[in-house]
Design a protein around this motif. Structure first.
Motif: not given
Length: 151
Positions: A45, A47, A59-60
Protein backbone atom coordinates in the motif's frame (compact mmCIF):
# COMPACT_ATOMS: atom_id res chain seq x y z
CA UNK A 1 18.71 13.51 11.73
CA UNK A 2 16.71 13.33 8.51
CA UNK A 3 13.81 10.92 8.15
CA UNK A 4 14.68 7.74 6.22
CA UNK A 5 11.98 6.69 3.74
CA UNK A 6 11.92 3.46 1.72
CA UNK A 7 11.02 3.98 -1.95
CA UNK A 8 9.54 0.97 -3.71
CA UNK A 9 11.08 0.54 -7.17
CA UNK A 10 9.95 -1.66 -10.07
CA UNK A 11 11.61 -3.44 -11.82
CA UNK A 12 14.12 -4.77 -9.35
CA UNK A 13 17.08 -4.97 -9.10
CA UNK A 14 18.01 -1.52 -10.33
CA UNK A 15 20.87 -1.17 -12.76
CA UNK A 16 23.94 0.90 -11.86
CA UNK A 17 22.76 3.57 -14.32
CA UNK A 18 19.25 3.72 -12.81
CA UNK A 19 20.70 4.01 -9.31
CA UNK A 20 22.97 6.87 -10.40
CA UNK A 21 20.00 8.69 -12.01
CA UNK A 22 17.93 8.17 -8.84
CA UNK A 23 20.74 9.61 -6.67
CA UNK A 24 21.06 12.64 -8.94
CA UNK A 25 17.28 13.12 -9.01
CA UNK A 26 17.08 12.94 -5.20
CA UNK A 27 19.92 15.46 -4.87
CA UNK A 28 18.02 17.93 -7.08
CA UNK A 29 14.64 17.36 -5.42
CA UNK A 30 15.29 19.44 -2.28
CA UNK A 31 13.57 16.94 0.00
CA UNK A 32 14.31 16.90 3.73
CA UNK A 33 14.61 13.12 3.89
CA UNK A 34 16.89 10.26 2.97
CA UNK A 35 15.56 7.58 0.67
CA UNK A 36 16.39 3.89 0.42
CA UNK A 37 15.40 2.16 -2.82
CA UNK A 38 13.69 -1.15 -2.09
CA UNK A 39 12.11 -3.88 -4.15
CA UNK A 40 8.45 -3.16 -4.86
CA UNK A 41 6.16 -5.94 -3.70
CA UNK A 42 2.38 -6.28 -3.90
CA UNK A 43 0.34 -5.53 -0.82
CA UNK A 44 2.47 -2.82 0.81
CA UNK A 45 0.00 0.00 0.00
CA UNK A 46 2.76 2.43 -0.88
CA UNK A 47 3.40 4.24 -4.14
CA UNK A 48 5.77 2.55 -6.54
CA UNK A 49 8.43 4.20 -8.71
CA UNK A 50 7.78 2.52 -12.06
CA UNK A 51 10.97 2.75 -14.11
CA UNK A 52 9.76 2.10 -17.64
CA UNK A 53 6.28 0.88 -16.69
CA UNK A 54 3.97 -0.08 -13.85
CA UNK A 55 4.38 -3.24 -11.78
CA UNK A 56 2.20 -6.22 -12.76
CA UNK A 57 -0.14 -5.73 -9.77
CA UNK A 58 -2.63 -3.05 -8.76
CA UNK A 59 -0.84 -0.11 -7.16
CA UNK A 60 -0.47 3.64 -7.17
CA UNK A 61 2.57 4.29 -9.31
CA UNK A 62 4.77 7.16 -10.45
CA UNK A 63 5.50 6.11 -14.01
CA UNK A 64 8.80 7.13 -15.55
CA UNK A 65 8.77 6.31 -19.26
CA UNK A 66 12.46 7.24 -19.64
CA UNK A 67 14.34 6.03 -16.53
CA UNK A 68 17.54 7.68 -17.81
CA UNK A 69 16.02 11.19 -17.64
CA UNK A 70 16.94 12.80 -14.30
CA UNK A 71 14.15 15.41 -14.49
CA UNK A 72 11.47 12.75 -15.03
CA UNK A 73 12.73 10.69 -12.12
CA UNK A 74 12.94 13.80 -9.91
CA UNK A 75 9.33 14.82 -10.67
CA UNK A 76 8.12 11.26 -10.01
CA UNK A 77 10.07 11.08 -6.76
CA UNK A 78 8.68 14.40 -5.52
CA UNK A 79 5.11 13.28 -6.31
CA UNK A 80 5.63 9.93 -4.58
CA UNK A 81 6.97 11.45 -1.39
CA UNK A 82 5.01 14.69 -1.02
CA UNK A 83 1.66 14.51 -2.84
CA UNK A 84 -1.43 13.86 -0.72
CA UNK A 85 -3.03 10.43 -0.90
CA UNK A 86 -5.95 11.68 -3.02
CA UNK A 87 -3.68 13.32 -5.64
CA UNK A 88 -4.41 11.51 -8.91
CA UNK A 89 -1.52 12.79 -11.04
CA UNK A 90 0.20 9.40 -10.98
CA UNK A 91 -0.86 6.09 -12.44
CA UNK A 92 -3.37 5.17 -9.76
CA UNK A 93 -4.92 1.82 -8.87
CA UNK A 94 -8.10 2.98 -10.65
CA UNK A 95 -6.11 3.56 -13.87
CA UNK A 96 -4.56 0.10 -13.55
CA UNK A 97 -7.98 -1.53 -13.15
CA UNK A 98 -9.45 0.45 -16.07
CA UNK A 99 -6.58 -0.68 -18.30
CA UNK A 100 -7.39 -4.30 -17.49
CA UNK A 101 -11.17 -4.28 -17.03
CA UNK A 102 -12.34 -1.34 -19.16
CA UNK A 103 -13.54 2.20 -18.49
CA UNK A 104 -16.45 1.31 -16.20
CA UNK A 105 -14.49 1.38 -12.92
CA UNK A 106 -15.83 3.71 -10.22
CA UNK A 107 -14.14 4.31 -6.89
CA UNK A 108 -16.51 4.35 -3.94
CA UNK A 109 -15.94 6.91 -1.20
CA UNK A 110 -14.85 5.67 2.20
CA UNK A 111 -18.01 5.35 4.30
CA UNK A 112 -18.37 7.15 7.62
CA UNK A 113 -19.53 5.64 10.86
CA UNK A 114 -23.34 5.69 11.10
CA UNK A 115 -23.02 7.01 14.66
CA UNK A 116 -21.77 10.27 13.16
CA UNK A 117 -18.64 10.26 15.33
CA UNK A 118 -16.68 11.34 12.25
CA UNK A 119 -14.56 8.19 12.01
CA UNK A 120 -13.83 6.92 8.53
CA UNK A 121 -14.46 3.22 8.15
CA UNK A 122 -11.29 1.47 7.07
CA UNK A 123 -11.56 -2.14 5.96
CA UNK A 124 -10.02 -3.28 9.24
CA UNK A 125 -12.59 -1.58 11.47
CA UNK A 126 -15.79 -1.79 9.44
CA UNK A 127 -18.59 -3.82 10.98
CA UNK A 128 -20.96 -4.66 8.09
CA UNK A 129 -23.89 -5.63 10.32
CA UNK A 130 -24.28 -2.16 11.79
CA UNK A 131 -21.96 0.17 9.85
CA UNK A 132 -20.18 1.36 12.99
CA UNK A 133 -16.49 2.01 13.46
CA UNK A 134 -14.55 -0.25 15.82
CA UNK A 135 -14.58 2.11 18.87
CA UNK A 136 -18.34 2.62 18.59
CA UNK A 137 -18.92 -1.10 18.08
CA UNK A 138 -16.81 -2.04 21.12
CA UNK A 139 -18.37 0.62 23.34
CA UNK A 140 -21.89 -0.44 22.33
CA UNK A 141 -22.76 3.04 21.04
CA UNK A 142 -24.30 1.85 17.76
CA UNK A 143 -27.10 4.17 16.63
CA UNK A 144 -28.45 5.67 19.84
CA UNK A 145 -30.53 8.54 18.41
CA UNK A 146 -27.77 9.14 15.87
CA UNK A 147 -25.38 10.28 18.59
CA UNK A 148 -22.03 8.74 19.40
CA UNK A 149 -21.12 8.66 23.09
CA UNK A 150 -17.62 7.37 22.42
CA UNK A 151 -15.94 10.73 21.94
Amino acid sequence: MAEVVPVQVHPWPMTEGQLAVLKEAKAGADLEMKIIPTRAVPGLHARVLGLGGPPPWVSDCALVSNPCDVDSVRHALIWMLTAPADDERGFMAKDWLEAVLGDEIAELPTPECKCRCGNKLAVRNYHPLNGCCEPCFEEGCYLVEGMCFCD
